[in-house]
Motif scaffolding. Structure first.
Motif, PDB file in Angstrom:
ATOM      1  N   GLY A   1       0.821  -1.211   0.000  1.00 23.16           N
ATOM      2  CA  GLY A   1       0.000   0.000   0.000  1.00 23.16           C
ATOM      3  C   GLY A   1       0.851   1.255   0.000  1.00 23.16           C
ATOM      4  N   MET A   2       1.911   1.260   0.799  1.00 24.05           N
ATOM      5  CA  MET A   2       2.767   2.437   0.882  1.00 24.05           C
ATOM      6  C   MET A   2       3.606   2.616  -0.385  1.00 24.05           C
ATOM      7  SD  MET A   2       1.838   3.832   3.592  1.00 24.05           S
ATOM      8  CE  MET A   2       3.029   5.116   3.914  1.00 24.05           C
ATOM      9  N   MET A   3       4.071   1.507  -0.977  1.00 25.78           N
ATOM     10  CA  MET A   3       4.830   1.618  -2.225  1.00 25.78           C
ATOM     11  C   MET A   3       3.926   2.067  -3.367  1.00 25.78           C
ATOM     12  SD  MET A   3       7.849   1.241  -1.336  1.00 25.78           S
ATOM     13  CE  MET A   3       8.475   1.478  -2.993  1.00 25.78           C
ATOM     14  N   PHE A   4       2.676   1.632  -3.338  1.00 24.55           N
ATOM     15  CA  PHE A   4       1.685   2.095  -4.324  1.00 24.55           C
ATOM     16  C   PHE A   4       1.558   3.619  -4.236  1.00 24.55           C
ATOM     17  CE2 PHE A   4      -2.819   3.297  -4.971  1.00 24.55           C
ATOM     18  CZ  PHE A   4      -2.971   2.926  -6.302  1.00 24.55           C
ATOM     19  N   ASN A   5       1.475   4.127  -3.016  1.00 24.27           N
ATOM     20  CA  ASN A   5       1.398   5.578  -2.808  1.00 24.27           C
ATOM     21  C   ASN A   5       2.678   6.261  -3.287  1.00 24.27           C
ATOM     22  OD1 ASN A   5       0.432   8.150  -1.416  1.00 24.27           O
ATOM     23  ND2 ASN A   5       2.295   7.734  -0.269  1.00 24.27           N
ATOM     24  N   GLY A   6       3.827   5.670  -2.948  1.00 22.17           N
ATOM     25  CA  GLY A   6       5.104   6.265  -3.332  1.00 22.17           C
ATOM     26  C   GLY A   6       5.294   6.360  -4.829  1.00 22.17           C
ATOM     27  N   LEU A   7       4.838   5.350  -5.558  1.00 19.15           N
ATOM     28  CA  LEU A   7       4.998   5.333  -7.013  1.00 19.15           C
ATOM     29  C   LEU A   7       3.999   6.242  -7.720  1.00 19.15           C
ATOM     30  CD1 LEU A   7       5.600   1.507  -7.556  1.00 19.15           C
ATOM     31  CD2 LEU A   7       7.281   3.335  -7.801  1.00 19.15           C
ATOM     32  N   LEU A   8       2.825   6.414  -7.114  1.00 16.60           N
ATOM     33  CA  LEU A   8       1.757   7.170  -7.787  1.00 16.60           C
ATOM     34  C   LEU A   8       1.715   8.643  -7.394  1.00 16.60           C
ATOM     35  CD1 LEU A   8      -0.334   6.247  -9.869  1.00 16.60           C
ATOM     36  CD2 LEU A   8      -2.008   6.074  -8.028  1.00 16.60           C
ATOM     37  N   LYS A   9       2.330   8.992  -6.245  1.00 19.05           N
ATOM     38  CA  LYS A   9       2.168  10.348  -5.716  1.00 19.05           C
ATOM     39  C   LYS A   9       2.757  11.414  -6.634  1.00 19.05           C
ATOM     40  CE  LYS A   9       0.940  13.387  -2.755  1.00 19.05           C
ATOM     41  NZ  LYS A   9      -0.503  13.677  -2.572  1.00 19.05           N
ATOM     42  N   VAL A  10       3.988  11.208  -7.098  1.00 17.43           N
ATOM     43  CA  VAL A  10       4.626  12.215  -7.949  1.00 17.43           C
ATOM     44  C   VAL A  10       3.878  12.373  -9.275  1.00 17.43           C
ATOM     45  CG1 VAL A  10       6.740  12.907  -9.154  1.00 17.43           C
ATOM     46  CG2 VAL A  10       6.883  11.927  -6.852  1.00 17.43           C
ATOM     47  N   PRO A  11       3.530  11.266  -9.988  1.00 17.87           N
ATOM     48  CA  PRO A  11       2.743  11.429 -11.216  1.00 17.87           C
ATOM     49  C   PRO A  11       1.396  12.116 -10.986  1.00 17.87           C
ATOM     50  CG  PRO A  11       3.664   9.227 -11.111  1.00 17.87           C
ATOM     51  CD  PRO A  11       3.943   9.862  -9.790  1.00 17.87           C
ATOM     52  N   MET A  12       0.755  11.814  -9.847  1.00 18.92           N
ATOM     53  CA  MET A  12      -0.529  12.444  -9.549  1.00 18.92           C
ATOM     54  C   MET A  12      -0.370  13.956  -9.398  1.00 18.92           C
ATOM     55  SD  MET A  12      -2.904  11.846  -6.191  1.00 18.92           S
ATOM     56  CE  MET A  12      -4.102  13.079  -5.685  1.00 18.92           C
ATOM     57  N   GLN A  13       0.637  14.387  -8.628  1.00 21.47           N
ATOM     58  CA  GLN A  13       0.858  15.820  -8.436  1.00 21.47           C
ATOM     59  C   GLN A  13       1.289  16.490  -9.746  1.00 21.47           C
ATOM     60  OE1 GLN A  13      -0.645  15.759  -4.892  1.00 21.47           O
ATOM     61  NE2 GLN A  13       0.197  17.645  -5.684  1.00 21.47           N
ATOM     62  N   PHE A  14       2.084  15.784 -10.533  1.00 18.43           N
ATOM     63  CA  PHE A  14       2.499  16.297 -11.833  1.00 18.43           C
ATOM     64  C   PHE A  14       1.270  16.545 -12.707  1.00 18.43           C
ATOM     65  CE2 PHE A  14       3.918  16.059 -16.198  1.00 18.43           C
ATOM     66  CZ  PHE A  14       5.136  16.722 -16.196  1.00 18.43           C
ATOM     67  N   PHE A  15       0.329  15.606 -12.672  1.00 17.94           N
ATOM     68  CA  PHE A  15      -0.870  15.733 -13.492  1.00 17.94           C
ATOM     69  C   PHE A  15      -1.738  16.900 -13.025  1.00 17.94           C
ATOM     70  CE2 PHE A  15      -5.339  14.657 -14.360  1.00 17.94           C
ATOM     71  CZ  PHE A  15      -5.290  14.625 -15.746  1.00 17.94           C
ATOM     72  N   ILE A  16      -1.882  17.069 -11.707  1.00 16.42           N
ATOM     73  CA  ILE A  16      -2.681  18.183 -11.190  1.00 16.42           C
ATOM     74  C   ILE A  16      -2.058  19.519 -11.591  1.00 16.42           C
ATOM     75  CG2 ILE A  16      -3.518  19.327  -9.091  1.00 16.42           C
ATOM     76  CD1 ILE A  16      -3.595  16.520  -7.787  1.00 16.42           C
TER      77      ILE A  16
END
Length: 597
Positions: free
Chosen positions: A270-285
């Motif tokens: 769960g935490m690695m899922f967050n770690g991998l997705l967080k930067v792309p998510m913020q980049f997209f926003i």
């Protein structure tokens, strides 16, 4: 807003609250209510962790950050993946082994009760303030843009959160956050593609990026070592890592999300899922904010996105100056539009430099607009400004006057104050203004639901964590008599209600900062470094005892507040500063005690 938008908005929020309350009804034990029965799968943990951090501020403020300053803010999140690896290797196995309800239970086992209580209190102060801001942020903006009553909005958001959080505890928070993240992703993707579609047909995605790049908005990486620059790759990797490590590793609002996992494996995934997705998510926003910026290269934008403030200045003695500035802005827009079209047809250095120049002029116009609005709404400010201007004007004939530089600095500060005022600083209003004026019916309701869902998800995690810390670290630890599980479940529910009401009260008395997302991160940075240092002392410095850590933590917290107050360093570096300082002071105190002994 049309009827369709109201149906979408109310239906979405009612479904979230209803589903969360129904799905998690009947939590009887503390294990069930506080740790969600340790039944969460990795995807639930990952989405819940992301939803906790992705508040309404993320969508309102991050898009505004991109519109004003470009993509550089994404560097702030570069430390998240690094922090996730460390948390998976060190924090999660330890918390799971000790079967703790809160991160701070471990500190009593390692040090003593007073160190546990101090760290818990630091968390309560920091997260209590943040909970109020996560309610206040969307409420103040929606109240200004939609004309809704601010206090009513604060109460509505707070009450909706309280209903399902009191009812179902941690499991209710996790369950509803999955639905909220789905709505958030759907809304932001829809906003991105519709915004791209609103840009002229001959301007595709690639050319839109060229136009944004020509205006300096696509400078993602900054390798400079300038401490005056808040967002560089170094502040992200170093300061951001320490902030993320402290936030995800010691902040109960996050720790409680992954403590609900079925196993160490599920927590780690769960935490690695967050770690991998967080930067792309913020980049997209941020990219959504960039597309809105490009949209306004071809469509007129107001001098200030806060309509109520514009109305005030137009009804004041400064209306003529503001109207003249508005006319200059419209002339500039036509020139910018022509250059942007030319740039899209044949990208060349001359057009790029011209667009950059025009963008700089527009920023000047917007700054002047803020200054006029500030003068219109604040007579004392206007009087102070006029007096300083007259004094400086008299001194210009004598440049050697020792007061000249001092008075000029004061005048410059007044300009800066105007830019930061809650009724002039429109950065956080840009995206919601764009939504209401340019997006189709139905999508407006969905995106308002995104903003309110994000506010609810973050607030729910925060008051859930605040109640847990109050119940388990302070109340239970100091109750002399044995109580059953039902007693502590009911106590936690009452504390949840109490913190929810306090968050609403804080929201009603809060005020806007220069940028909301920065305000939340500043509050975190003031406390997180110290707390992280305490945990690192517990993990890796076995010879250091509780008394040394307790005194060091008090001294460090005072020092961090002083350093922040005098603005000695960018706020992200406070995380590293606080962490290192508490370790050094505790080590010195412990070695001194040994010598005395």
């Amino acid at each position: 807003m049309e009827l369709t938008d109201w149906i979408v908005l109310i239906g979405t929020l009612a479904a979230i609250v209803g589903y969360g309350t129904w799905k998690t009804r009947g939590s009887k034990s503390a294990e069930d209510y506080i740790k969600g029965g340790n039944s969460s799968k990795w995807w639930t943990i990952g989405l819940s962790v992301m939803a906790t951090q992705a508040s309404a501020i993320t969508f309102l403020s991050t898009t505004g950050q991109a519109f004003s300053d470009g993509m550089g803010f994404v560097q702030f999140y570069f430390g998240v993946p690094i922090a996730m690896v460390i948390i998976c290797m060190v924090f999660i196995p330890l918390y799971h082994k000790l079967k703790v309800y809160t991160a701070y239970e471990f500190l009593e086992n390692r040090f003593d009760l007073k160190t546990r209580s101090l760290t818990a209190i630091l968390f309560l102060i920091q997260r209590g303030l943040a909970a109020g801001i996560t309610i206040f942020a969307p409420a103040i903006i929606l109240s200004v843009v939609l004309g809704w009553n601010l206090v009513t909005l604060n109460i509505i958001i707070g009450v909706l959160v309280i209903i399902y959080t009191v009812s179902g505890g941690t499991k209710a928070v996790s369950v509803t956050q999955k639905q909220q993240m789905f709505i958030i992703f759907a809304g932001m993707f829809a906003a991105f593609f519709i915004t791209l579609n609103l840009i002229p047909e001959n301007i595709g995605f690639t050319k839109a990026l060229d136009i944004a790049g020509a205006s300096g908005k696509m400078n993602v990486l900054d390798f400079s070592f300038d401490l005056e620059n808040r967002y560089t790759i170094w502040t992200g990797l170093i300061g951001g890592s320490f902030l993320a490590l402290s936030y995800f590793g010691t902040d109960q609002s996050q720790v409680q999300r992954y403590l609900s996992g079925k196993s160490v494996k599920e927590m780690r995934w769960g935490m690695m899922f967050n770690g991998l997705l967080k930067v792309p998510m913020q980049f997209f926003i941020l990219l959504v904010g960039i597309m809105v910026f490009v949209f306004y290269q071809f469509n007129p934008a107001p001098l200030n996105f806060i309509e109520s403030s514009t109305e005030k200045v137009k009804a004041s003695e400064y209306s003529e100056e503001y109207d003249a500035l508005d006319k200059k802005q419209k002339i500039l827009f036509n020139e910018k539009k022509a250059v942007s079209l030319q740039l899209a047809q044949s990208y060349n250095e001359a057009d790029k430099q011209n667009l950059l120049r025009l963008d700089s002029i527009e920023k000047t116009y917007r700054a002047e607009a803020k200054y006029l609005i500030k003068r219109a709404i604040d007579p004392e400010y206007a009087e102070q400004f006029d007096q300083l201007s007259q004094e400086i004007s008299k001194m210009k004939g004598n440049p050697n006057n020792p007061n000249y530089e001092e008075k000029s600095a004061e005048l410059t500060q007044l300009y800066k104050d105007a830019a930061k005022d809650s009724e002039t600083n429109d950065r956080d209003y840009m995206f919601i203004s764009f939504i209401l004026k340019h997006l189709p019916n139905g999508l407006i309701g969905l995106l308002l639901a995104v903003i309110l869902s994000a506010a609810m998800s973050s607030t729910a995690s925060e008051i859930n964590a605040l109640a847990t810390i109050t119940s388990m670290d302070l109340y239970k630890r100091n109750v002399k008599e044995e109580k059953d599980d039902a007693h502590y479940v009911n106590a936690t529910k009452m504390f949840t209600l109490g913190w929810g009401i306090l968050a609403i009260i804080i929201a009603c008395f809060a005020s806007l900062a220069e940028n909301l997302i920065q305000l939340v991160n500043i509050i975190g940075s003031i406390f997180y470094g110290n707390v992280l240092g305490i945990f690192l002392l517990a993990f890796f410095f076995k010879k250091i005892k509780g008394n040394a850590v307790f005194v060091a933590a008090l001294i460090t917290q005072i020092a961090v507040v002083v350093v922040w107050w005098i603005d000695l360093m960018p706020y992200l570096w406070l995380n590293l500063f606080g962490c290192v300082l508490v370790i050094i002071i505790a080590t010195i105190i412990q070695s001194t005690q040994k010598k005395v002994a």
